[in-house]
Design an enzyme around this catalytic site. Structure first.
Site, PDB file in Angstrom:
ATOM      1  CG  HIS A   1      -1.640   1.111   1.489  1.00  0.00           C
ATOM      2  ND1 HIS A   1      -1.377   2.279   1.930  1.00  0.00           N
ATOM      3  CD2 HIS A   1      -3.084   1.114   0.981  1.00  0.00           C
ATOM      4  CE1 HIS A   1      -2.452   3.074   1.878  1.00  0.00           C
ATOM      5  NE2 HIS A   1      -3.690   2.519   1.420  1.00  0.00           N
TER       6      HIS A   1
ATOM      7  CB  VAL B   1       0.842   4.743   4.005  1.00  0.00           C
ATOM      8  CG1 VAL B   1       0.280   6.015   3.637  1.00  0.00           C
ATOM      9  CG2 VAL B   1       0.090   3.730   4.687  1.00  0.00           C
ATOM     10  CE  LYS B   2       0.819  -1.577   5.391  1.00  0.00           C
ATOM     11  NZ  LYS B   2      -0.436  -1.111   5.169  1.00  0.00           N
ATOM     12  CB  ILE B   3       8.473  -0.379   3.940  1.00  0.00           C
ATOM     13  CG1 ILE B   3       8.095  -0.249   5.672  1.00  0.00           C
ATOM     14  CG2 ILE B   3       9.861  -0.066   3.851  1.00  0.00           C
ATOM     15  CD1 ILE B   3       8.710  -1.141   6.379  1.00  0.00           C
TER      16      ILE B   3
END
Length: 388
Positions: free
Chosen positions: A187, A189-191
């Site tokens: 997603h 906002v993930k790393i």
């Protein structure tokens, strides 16, 4: 007023070029970029099989199906997670229960798990699957959970949606040394990101084959798996009830490009966390605690308000920060407090550590492109909130 979000993607020219290259190619969906991305992640994590899907929710669903979760079975997970970690059991017609968190790591507590397993064994209601969630990117105590799995006979799906780039006992999260399957999320906002997407990792070839079928309608073109000889080169058979959970080549190309910066992203997150630790020391907040055997992916930086020491409420601090352009968030509302789960019989008071966490937690901005000036702005606003 520019808002500083709690998380955000980092898209660079090389990412754009990788996606444009696919747009100009012959394949937009099921081409060479997906297997390239899968192999890149498998190599990084040190795991035998990696299968890309269109979300981590899809990954959890097919992981449960591959482990034959069905009506009458039980899946246990943490209350402090996104609802998908529990919903995946309901998709399979199974039952859900929760294990309270460790007050230091905010992950599933192995002591609470052992105690609950002993009680469940006495009444004949042991879980078929346990889903430990690596909250904020910090790995759970997987060795302890794995030992319990051998004693009580359950399977393990690691929900590592926050944790790619992290390590446990010196080895990459995702290597499935202590689990049957690991799930990742990409997603925004993930790393790293594929715009939207997920992945299942496993060292078990049979599980990998089953999940590959399930992500693509249950259809095979492999003659060895068909009920009779193919009618011709066009022939395929549906041999399972599957889903359209595939990732596109566009997304996979973005993922391959992002993977080249994964270690730098995680290193930068650790720099920012170390700086937060220093800037926030002395304030009436509890800072994140690091499990000695783990190196966190640091998807989130969560502080807990020491409410007995301040003159304002959790909601007032949150609102004060939001009003000043600090896009704080709260990860997560305990799943058992959601109205849907309360209709299933859950109620407040069942998981007290999780409820205490929820009453105090705030996720501060954490992403690799966060500047020190922005971080100073976040900390200054938090100082103001706690003094109001």
């Amino acid at each position: 007023m520019a808002v500083i979000p709690y998380g955000r993607q980092d898209i660079r020219q090389e990412d754009i070029d990788a996606v444009v290259e696919v747009l100009q190619s012959d394949f937009l969906t099921q081409g060479p970029a997906v297997p390239r991305f899968e192999q890149t992640v498998a190599d990084y994590c040190g795991v035998a099989h990696a299968l890309a899907v269109n979300s981590a929710t899809s990954a959890l669903h097919i992981a449960c199906l591959a482990l034959d979760l069905r009506e009458g079975d039980w899946l246990w997970t943490s209350p402090i997670t996104f609802v998908a970690s529990a919903n995946c059991a309901l998709y399979c017609g199974a039952n859900v229960d929760f294990v309270d968190i460790d007050p230091r790591t905010y992950n599933m507590c192995p002591v609470a798990l052992a105690r609950k397993l002993e009680q469940a064994e006495r009444v004949g209601r042991l879980p078929k699957i346990v889903v430990p969630v690596h909250l904020c990117g910090q790995p759970c105590d997987m060795a302890a959970i794995h030992d319990l799995s051998r004693r009580f006979g359950f399977r393990i799906i690691e929900d590592a949606s926050h944790a790619i780039g992290g390590r446990y006992k010196g080895e990459p999260v995702g290597n499935c040394a202590y689990s049957d399957i690991t799930v990742l999320s990409f997603h925004p906002v993930k790393i790293i990101t594929t715009a939207e997407g997920g992945m299942v990792l496993t060292n078990n070839g049979a599980l990998a084959d089953k999940m590959a079928l399930l992500r693509s309608h249950g259809i095979t073109r492999d003659a060895a798996r068909m009920t009779h000889e193919p009618d011709g080169p066009w022939y395929y058979q549906q041999i399972e009830l599957g889903f359209n959970y595939r990732l596109t080549d566009l997304q996979a190309a973005l993922g391959v490009s992002q993977m080249t910066r994964l270690d730098r992203y995680v290193h930068r997150r650790h720099e920012l966390a170390h700086r937060y630790d220093g800037l926030l020391s002395g304030l009436p907040v509890r800072l994140p605690w690091s499990f000695p055997d783990a190196y966190s992916g640091l998807h989130l930086y969560v502080v807990r308000l020491e409410l007995d020491s301040i003159k304002t409420s959790h909601a007032q601090v949150f609102g004060f920060l939001r009003e000043r352009g600090i896009g704080v968030n709260l990860h997560y509302i305990p799943v058992h407090l959601q109205p849907y789960y309360q209709r299933l019989g859950f109620h407040p008071g069942q998981f007290p550590e999780s409820e205490r966490y929820y009453a105090e937690a705030i996720s501060l901005p954490m992403y690799p492109t966060l500047t020190e000036a922005q971080q100073d702005q976040v900390v200054g606003a938090l100082h103001g909130a706690l003094q109001t």
